[in-house]
Design a protein around this motif. Structure first.
Motif, PDB file in Angstrom:
ATOM      1  N   TRP A 104      52.843 107.525  -2.373  1.00  0.00           N
ATOM      2  CA  TRP A 104      52.565 106.026  -2.264  1.00  0.00           C
ATOM      3  C   TRP A 104      53.010 105.395  -3.802  1.00  0.00           C
ATOM      4  CZ3 TRP A 104      50.331 103.272   1.908  1.00  0.00           C
ATOM      5  CH2 TRP A 104      49.871 104.151   2.748  1.00  0.00           C
ATOM      6  N   VAL A 105      53.089 104.160  -3.868  1.00  0.00           N
ATOM      7  CA  VAL A 105      53.458 103.203  -4.780  1.00  0.00           C
ATOM      8  C   VAL A 105      52.739 102.044  -4.912  1.00  0.00           C
ATOM      9  CG1 VAL A 105      54.929 102.013  -6.491  1.00  0.00           C
ATOM     10  CG2 VAL A 105      55.742 104.180  -5.277  1.00  0.00           C
ATOM     11  N   VAL A 106      51.802 101.833  -5.982  1.00  0.00           N
ATOM     12  CA  VAL A 106      50.998 100.464  -5.744  1.00  0.00           C
ATOM     13  C   VAL A 106      51.842  99.586  -6.920  1.00  0.00           C
ATOM     14  CG1 VAL A 106      48.664  99.416  -6.484  1.00  0.00           C
ATOM     15  CG2 VAL A 106      48.824 101.641  -5.268  1.00  0.00           C
ATOM     16  N   VAL A 107      52.000  98.253  -6.381  1.00  0.00           N
ATOM     17  CA  VAL A 107      52.739  97.320  -7.051  1.00  0.00           C
ATOM     18  C   VAL A 107      51.659  96.049  -7.382  1.00  0.00           C
ATOM     19  CG1 VAL A 107      54.554  95.905  -7.374  1.00  0.00           C
ATOM     20  CG2 VAL A 107      54.999  98.123  -6.233  1.00  0.00           C
ATOM     21  N   THR A 108      51.547  95.706  -8.388  1.00  0.00           N
ATOM     22  CA  THR A 108      50.739  94.491  -8.766  1.00  0.00           C
ATOM     23  C   THR A 108      51.467  93.529  -9.563  1.00  0.00           C
ATOM     24  OG1 THR A 108      48.784  93.823  -9.387  1.00  0.00           O
ATOM     25  CG2 THR A 108      49.896  95.610 -10.915  1.00  0.00           C
ATOM     26  N   ARG A 109      51.171  92.282  -9.482  1.00  0.00           N
ATOM     27  CA  ARG A 109      51.712  91.130 -10.165  1.00  0.00           C
ATOM     28  C   ARG A 109      50.469  90.613 -10.562  1.00  0.00           C
ATOM     29  NH1 ARG A 109      55.371  86.688  -9.306  1.00  0.00           N
ATOM     30  NH2 ARG A 109      54.861  85.421 -10.949  1.00  0.00           N
ATOM     31  N   VAL A 110      50.432  90.122 -12.027  1.00  0.00           N
ATOM     32  CA  VAL A 110      49.730  89.714 -13.131  1.00  0.00           C
ATOM     33  C   VAL A 110      50.254  88.396 -13.780  1.00  0.00           C
ATOM     34  CG1 VAL A 110      48.073  89.899 -14.858  1.00  0.00           C
ATOM     35  CG2 VAL A 110      48.384  91.837 -13.454  1.00  0.00           C
ATOM     36  N   ALA A 143      48.285 100.433 -12.201  1.00  0.00           N
ATOM     37  CA  ALA A 143      49.275  99.386 -12.099  1.00  0.00           C
ATOM     38  C   ALA A 143      49.240  98.259 -13.051  1.00  0.00           C
ATOM     39  CB  ALA A 143      49.711  99.133 -10.907  1.00  0.00           C
ATOM     40  N   VAL A 144      47.872  97.968 -12.823  1.00  0.00           N
ATOM     41  CA  VAL A 144      47.512  96.527 -13.845  1.00  0.00           C
ATOM     42  C   VAL A 144      47.743  96.953 -15.172  1.00  0.00           C
ATOM     43  CG1 VAL A 144      45.555  95.122 -14.341  1.00  0.00           C
ATOM     44  CG2 VAL A 144      46.157  95.620 -11.926  1.00  0.00           C
ATOM     45  N   LEU A 145      47.271  98.397 -15.789  1.00  0.00           N
ATOM     46  CA  LEU A 145      47.285  98.530 -16.959  1.00  0.00           C
ATOM     47  C   LEU A 145      48.952  98.421 -17.312  1.00  0.00           C
ATOM     48  CD1 LEU A 145      44.655 101.171 -17.408  1.00  0.00           C
ATOM     49  CD2 LEU A 145      44.760  98.766 -18.346  1.00  0.00           C
ATOM     50  N   ASN A 146      49.627  99.061 -16.513  1.00  0.00           N
ATOM     51  CA  ASN A 146      51.099  98.913 -16.831  1.00  0.00           C
ATOM     52  C   ASN A 146      51.629  97.726 -17.014  1.00  0.00           C
ATOM     53  OD1 ASN A 146      53.980  98.918 -15.252  1.00  0.00           O
ATOM     54  ND2 ASN A 146      53.651 100.825 -16.362  1.00  0.00           N
ATOM     55  N   ALA A 147      51.104  96.846 -16.087  1.00  0.00           N
ATOM     56  CA  ALA A 147      51.596  95.433 -16.243  1.00  0.00           C
ATOM     57  C   ALA A 147      51.021  94.577 -17.698  1.00  0.00           C
ATOM     58  CB  ALA A 147      51.061  94.592 -15.040  1.00  0.00           C
ATOM     59  N   SER A 148      49.935  94.900 -17.899  1.00  0.00           N
ATOM     60  CA  SER A 148      49.110  94.126 -18.994  1.00  0.00           C
ATOM     61  C   SER A 148      49.114  94.643 -20.340  1.00  0.00           C
ATOM     62  CB  SER A 148      47.760  93.850 -18.603  1.00  0.00           C
ATOM     63  OG  SER A 148      46.954  94.958 -18.203  1.00  0.00           O
ATOM     64  N   ASN A 149      49.254  96.041 -20.353  1.00  0.00           N
ATOM     65  CA  ASN A 149      49.006  96.628 -21.803  1.00  0.00           C
ATOM     66  C   ASN A 149      49.794  96.277 -22.939  1.00  0.00           C
ATOM     67  OD1 ASN A 149      46.834  98.482 -22.127  1.00  0.00           O
ATOM     68  ND2 ASN A 149      47.644 100.047 -21.173  1.00  0.00           N
TER      69      ASN A 149
END
Length: 143
Positions: free
Chosen positions: A92-98, A128-134
């Motif tokens: 699986w892959v979880v993708v998120t948009r922030v 995924a959220v940390l990947n986007a926002s860190n």
């Protein structure tokens, strides 16, 4: 050879707790760590795969924003626009948009995290959220 100790400059995923409440709904709590301090976010959810993923993502942002408030004088606003689990090959892959803004800066962030098992999807949503926002959070704290 000299050893250099580096201070962790980013939030780290510490723990996720998912509890089903007696009324059939649920609650997701996410704990993050930064510099030895813990920051937690908790969100109620629907007991569906998508409901739990969304709650895990939102709880991560709550914990992220509380860490920024505690560490930095530069406020930032972040919101989860969407989160999706996609079956890819044997995992699986979880993708998120922030989306976010801080002062005059506007951010459109995308993060992704893999996992092997369906039961690990909420943890992948946190990552995924940390990947986007860190990177953005790290920049705000460094100012």
């Amino acid at each position: 050879m000299e050893t250099i100790n580096k201070v962790r400059s980013r939030l780290r995923f510490d723990d996720l707790e998912h509890v089903t409440t007696p009324d059939g709904s649920g609650r997701v709590s996410v704990r993050l760590e930064w510099g030895g301090e813990s920051y937690e976010g908790t969100v109620s959810c629907l007991e569906t795969q998508q409901g739990v993923l969304k709650a895990a993502s939102q709880a991560t942002l709550i914990a992220t924003l509380s860490s920024v408030e505690a560490i930095s004088e530069s406020p930032i606003a972040l919101e989860v626009v969407g989160v999706k689990a996609v079956r890819a090959f044997d995992g699986w892959v979880v993708v998120t948009r922030v989306n976010g803004h801080a002062g005059p800066d506007t951010y459109r962030l995308l993060g992704a995290a893999p996992c092997e098992r369906e039961e690990d999807l909420p943890s992948a949503a946190v990552k995924a959220v940390l990947n986007a926002s860190n990177r953005v959070v790290e920049q705000r704290v460094a100012r």
